[in-house]
Design an enzyme around this catalytic site. Structure first.
Site, short mmCIF file in Angstrom:
data_model
loop_
_atom_site.label_atom_id
_atom_site.label_comp_id
_atom_site.label_asym_id
_atom_site.label_seq_id
_atom_site.Cartn_x
_atom_site.Cartn_y
_atom_site.Cartn_z
N ARG A 201 4.26 -0.32 -4.71
CA ARG A 201 4.00 -0.83 -3.37
C ARG A 201 2.74 -1.69 -3.30
O ARG A 201 2.55 -2.46 -2.36
CB ARG A 201 3.84 0.33 -2.38
CG ARG A 201 5.05 1.21 -2.29
CD ARG A 201 4.78 2.35 -1.34
NE ARG A 201 4.67 1.88 0.02
CZ ARG A 201 5.68 1.76 0.86
NH1 ARG A 201 6.88 2.09 0.47
NH2 ARG A 201 5.50 1.33 2.08
N ASN B 146 -1.97 2.21 5.55
CA ASN B 146 -1.03 1.18 5.10
C ASN B 146 -0.67 0.36 6.34
O ASN B 146 -0.17 0.93 7.31
CB ASN B 146 0.22 1.85 4.50
CG ASN B 146 1.36 0.87 4.29
OD1 ASN B 146 1.14 -0.33 4.13
ND2 ASN B 146 2.58 1.36 4.31
N GLY B 147 -0.94 -0.94 6.31
CA GLY B 147 -0.62 -1.77 7.48
C GLY B 147 -1.77 -2.71 7.80
O GLY B 147 -2.64 -2.93 6.96
N GLU C 51 8.65 -15.09 -9.82
CA GLU C 51 8.02 -13.81 -9.48
C GLU C 51 7.38 -13.14 -10.69
O GLU C 51 6.27 -12.64 -10.60
CB GLU C 51 9.08 -12.82 -8.95
CG GLU C 51 9.45 -13.00 -7.50
CD GLU C 51 10.53 -12.01 -7.05
OE1 GLU C 51 10.39 -11.46 -5.96
OE2 GLU C 51 11.51 -11.79 -7.79
N LYS D 298 13.50 -15.11 -9.37
CA LYS D 298 13.22 -14.10 -10.40
C LYS D 298 12.19 -14.64 -11.39
O LYS D 298 11.24 -13.97 -11.74
CB LYS D 298 14.48 -13.69 -11.17
CG LYS D 298 15.49 -12.83 -10.48
CD LYS D 298 15.03 -11.43 -10.16
CE LYS D 298 14.27 -11.36 -8.91
NZ LYS D 298 14.71 -11.13 -7.65
N HIS E 295 18.46 -36.33 -4.33
CA HIS E 295 17.59 -36.72 -3.21
C HIS E 295 16.15 -36.27 -3.42
O HIS E 295 15.46 -35.94 -2.46
CB HIS E 295 18.17 -36.15 -1.90
CG HIS E 295 19.58 -36.59 -1.66
ND1 HIS E 295 19.89 -37.88 -1.27
CD2 HIS E 295 20.76 -35.94 -1.80
CE1 HIS E 295 21.22 -37.98 -1.18
NE2 HIS E 295 21.76 -36.83 -1.49
N CYS F 14 0.83 -1.20 0.00
CA CYS F 14 0.00 0.00 0.00
C CYS F 14 0.87 1.26 0.00
O CYS F 14 1.87 1.34 0.71
CB CYS F 14 -0.94 0.08 1.19
SG CYS F 14 -2.06 -1.29 1.34
N GLU G 224 18.16 -17.46 -6.31
CA GLU G 224 17.74 -16.13 -6.76
C GLU G 224 17.25 -16.17 -8.21
O GLU G 224 16.26 -15.53 -8.55
CB GLU G 224 18.90 -15.14 -6.57
CG GLU G 224 18.67 -13.73 -7.05
CD GLU G 224 17.48 -13.01 -6.42
OE1 GLU G 224 16.89 -13.50 -5.44
OE2 GLU G 224 17.11 -11.95 -6.96
N TRP H 118 -2.59 -2.90 -1.66
CA TRP H 118 -2.19 -4.31 -1.77
C TRP H 118 -3.06 -5.01 -0.72
O TRP H 118 -2.86 -4.83 0.48
CB TRP H 118 -0.71 -4.47 -1.45
CG TRP H 118 -0.20 -5.86 -1.66
CD1 TRP H 118 0.30 -6.38 -2.81
CD2 TRP H 118 -0.09 -6.90 -0.68
NE1 TRP H 118 0.69 -7.68 -2.61
CE2 TRP H 118 0.46 -8.03 -1.32
CE3 TRP H 118 -0.43 -7.00 0.67
CZ2 TRP H 118 0.70 -9.23 -0.65
CZ3 TRP H 118 -0.20 -8.19 1.33
CH2 TRP H 118 0.36 -9.29 0.66
N LYS I 47 6.50 -4.42 -3.54
CA LYS I 47 7.92 -4.14 -3.40
C LYS I 47 8.32 -4.03 -1.93
O LYS I 47 9.39 -4.47 -1.54
CB LYS I 47 8.21 -2.82 -4.12
CG LYS I 47 9.66 -2.39 -4.08
CD LYS I 47 10.39 -2.96 -5.25
CE LYS I 47 11.88 -2.80 -5.18
NZ LYS I 47 12.56 -4.00 -5.67
C1 G6P Z 1 9.36 -8.34 -1.34
C2 G6P Z 1 9.96 -7.92 -2.66
C3 G6P Z 1 11.28 -8.66 -2.87
C4 G6P Z 1 12.21 -8.41 -1.71
C5 G6P Z 1 11.56 -8.77 -0.37
C6 G6P Z 1 12.39 -8.26 0.80
O1 G6P Z 1 8.96 -9.66 -1.39
O2 G6P Z 1 9.07 -8.19 -3.72
O3 G6P Z 1 11.88 -8.21 -4.07
O4 G6P Z 1 13.37 -9.16 -1.87
O5 G6P Z 1 10.29 -8.13 -0.26
O6 G6P Z 1 12.40 -6.86 0.75
P1 G6P Z 1 13.51 -5.96 1.37
O7 G6P Z 1 13.08 -4.55 1.03
O8 G6P Z 1 13.49 -6.20 2.86
O9 G6P Z 1 14.82 -6.31 0.77
#
Ligand code: G6P
Length: 614
Positions: free
Chosen positions: A27, A101-102, A494, A491, A510, A2, A487, A75, A609
């Site tokens: 956000r 927001n929260g 996501e 990616k 395994h 949010c 990672e 969100w 984000k």
């Molecule tokens: C969300 C974002 C990710 C990020 C994670 C941790 O899930 O979409 O891209 O890695 O939060 O966020 P931070 O700001 O704590 O690195």
């Protein structure tokens, strides 16, 4: 999670609010809304499911006049994304409008009380409960809005950043925070408020970061007043922002993500500037050196993080154990905070967070603080909550990251962890001079090597076409490249919604090997390192089961290229820094597959984000 924006001043509020929402859309982006007090003191609230552009479209013929307003991009947490659940929410009398927001954790208990008092609810949100509750307190206690907010905040449990308009007080916005971020920009006869500084920067560089449990009373034409929950006035600390507007634009790229991938050679230069010196053959990470004794005496380091930052933490574990010989544990912040961890005063807790606002990471920091451990932050957003809550730290200095899938922040985090490990290793005398020198030279060479990797763009783009319609992927790596495999898989899932799993290559036997067939693409990171030969055996095992292998190899490696179906060659580096190089082709592969599938790369479904709720 949010985004909130507000404006009070002499200009028309609506265009400023809409522009601000677009900057904050990363956000949360499932619905949006705006509340405006027009010149006849009517409080107009407009909301729409979907993006900010949908909101704009739906209000095209409505009255959007007024020089005071608040707006929100959502969100969803409580209640599905629809018009009714979008913010702002009116109070029962429709005199107040609130954005939030929260999460209000005890909203059900409060709702029951309000229902007993014949309040009616139009949405399924905790936010509507909050605005009714504030009005209920205001009326039953006969107090002004500010006092009502203070009383309400004493009773609600959870996280919030809120802003409220009152129809009966058209020259005032009240805002408050606990755990969720809130910044106020100070202009000429005008104020801006937002979840972060990105909507503010084009109007002013003077900001106040509202602290936990503070209320801001913003009256038109008056100095801002900050109060705590017990009504004691606080002295506002005015800071100057350092980011600039061009960092927030796409700069000719179709998406922020591809812009940010391509920025990495420069962001690493920015990250190591003034810290790594090839002339002096030294690394100076002042956050560490200012607290040298803590690091010299550390018995253990615990790294807490979430998402991509957690993957960077796993690389940090390798670097610190390898170079500094200090035991390291890496924890998901969300698990750490609830599992009664054993912490001692000689422990150092490192919190990694791009946004510096992730609720679980912030809570882990608070928990560790209470135990007396020394807390070090590695953040990107300057002045963020985690940056402020830690005892010391280092910024990664990669500039604003807007694409929801993290790219340049990941390589920035790994770079800071590399510098941190080198600095500690030198102080603890756990590194040979020769290795120290070669690591400094190599770190300084990484940006140029990243440029070479980015030259593979077209090869990776072509490769992406072959795999666009795969349903599953496995990513394999070992040692430093195991977190890089995690990672890479993250990616892909996501942004393209293709199921992908990262695995340590040898562990594949395994379980996941059962999945291998002609339909299963396997991305194998097989750059040369201590266990290169072992990785080759793992690739052979996949080929023996007719798996399709895309191998990431060191330039000139014919051995792996002869076994794999497809090869991406990358420049040779020392294995300590391998993920800085391996990450980029994997980011590009995920990006192009998602683009081929027509996915919204910068704003993938269901994600946000900055995860400011737990
Ligand atoms: C969300 C974002 C990710 C990020 C994670 C941790 O899930 O979409 O891209 O890695 O939060 O966020 P931070 O700001 O704590 O690195």
């Amino acid at each position: 999670m949010c985004g909130i924006v507000g404006y009070i001043g002499t200009q028309e509020a609506y265009p400023i609010l809409i522009k601000g929402l677009k900057r904050l859309e990363y956000r949360g982006y499932d619905s949006a809304g705006v509340a405006l007090l027009n010149h006849s003191n009517e409080l107009n609230v407009y909301k729409a499911k979907g993006k900010v552009a949908d909101l704009e479209y739906s209000v095209a013929s409505k009255d959007t006049s007024g020089t005071i307003g608040i707006a929100h991009t959502r969100w969803a947490t409580h209640g599905e994304p629809n018009d009714a659940n979008a913010h702002p929410h009116y109070s029962q009398s429709s005199n107040l409008a609130l954005i939030h927001n929260g999460i209000i954790e005890n909203y059900m208990v409060i709702k029951q009380e309000l229902l007993r008092n014949e309040y009616e609810f139009k949405s399924s949100t905790d936010t509507e409960v909050l605005v009714h509750f504030i009005e209920y307190i205001k009326e039953t206690n006969n107090v002004d809005l500010c006092r009502a907010v203070q009383i309400a905040m004493g009773e609600v449990v959870g996280a919030y950043a809120i802003a409220i308009l009152d129809k009966n007080n058209p020259d005032q916005i009240i805002a408050a925070r606990k755990s969720s971020p809130l910044v106020i920009g100070i202009g000429e006869d005008e104020f801006f408020l937002a979840s972060d500084a990105t909507p503010i920067i084009e109007y002013t560089d003077k900001v106040i970061y509202i602290k936990d449990e503070e209320i801001a009373v913003i009256n038109r034409g008056c100095p801002i007043k900050i109060l705590n929950m017990t009504d004691i006035e606080q002295t506002p600390e005015i800071k100057t922002l350092e980011m600039n507007l061009s960092q927030l634009e796409k700069g000719g790229y179709p998406h922020f993500m591809i812009k940010e991938i391509n920025e990495q050679p420069q962001t690493i230069v920015d990250c190591i500037r003034g810290r790594v010196s090839v002339e002096a053959m030294d690394v100076i990470l002042s956050g560490v050196l200012d607290h040298k004794d803590k690091f010299l005496n550390a018995k253990r380091i615990i790294i807490v993080a979430c998402g991509t930052s957690w993957h960077a933490a796993l690389i940090g574990e390798h670097l610190i154990e390898d170079l500094c010989r200090i035991p390291v544990e890496v924890e998901y912040a969300s698990e750490f905070r609830y599992r009664n961890p054993v912490l001692n005063k000689e422990d150092i807790v490192i919190a990694i967070s791009q946004s510096g606002e992730t609720a679980d990471t912030l809570a882990a920091v608070e928990l560790a603080k209470a135990s007396g451990a020394f807390i070090y932050g590695i953040c990107n957003v300057v002045g963020s909550s985690i940056a402020r809550a830690t005892d010391a730290g280092s910024y990664i200095h990669v500039g604003p990251e807007i694409g929801v899938a993290s790219t340049k922040a990941f390589t920035g985090q790994v770079t800071v962890l590399s510098m941190l490990a080198l600095t500690i290793a030198k102080e603890r005398k756990t590194i040979e001079k020769e290795l120290y020198v070669s690591l400094i030279n190599e770190l300084a060479a990484i940006p140029e090597k990243m440029k070479k990797v980015l030259e593979k763009n077209e090869i990776i783009k072509d490769l992406s076409k072959i795999f666009t319609y795969a349903h599953n992927f496995i990513y394999l790596g070992r040692g430093y490249n195991y977190p890089a495999a995690l990672e890479g898989a993250l990616k892909l899932k996501e942004i393209s919604y293709i199921h992908a799993e990262g695995y340590p290559a040898a562990e594949m036997k395994h379980g996941p090997i059962a999945l291998i067939d002609t339909e299963m693409p396997v991305v194998a990171i097989a750059t040369t390192d201590r266990i290169y030969e072992k990785t080759i055996s793992n690739i052979q095992e996949i080929k023996a089961r007719k798996g399709r292998v895309i191998a990431l190899v060191t330039e000139g490696d014919d051995v792996v290229c002869n076994i794999a179906d497809y090869c991406i060659e990358v420049p040779k580096t020392l294995e300590y820094f391998a993920p800085l190089i391996s990450a980029i082709p994997l980011q590009l592969l995920a990006y192009y597959i998602a683009v081929n599938k027509g996915c919204n790369v910068d704003q993938p479904r269901n994600l946000a984000k900055s995860v400011t709720v737990e």
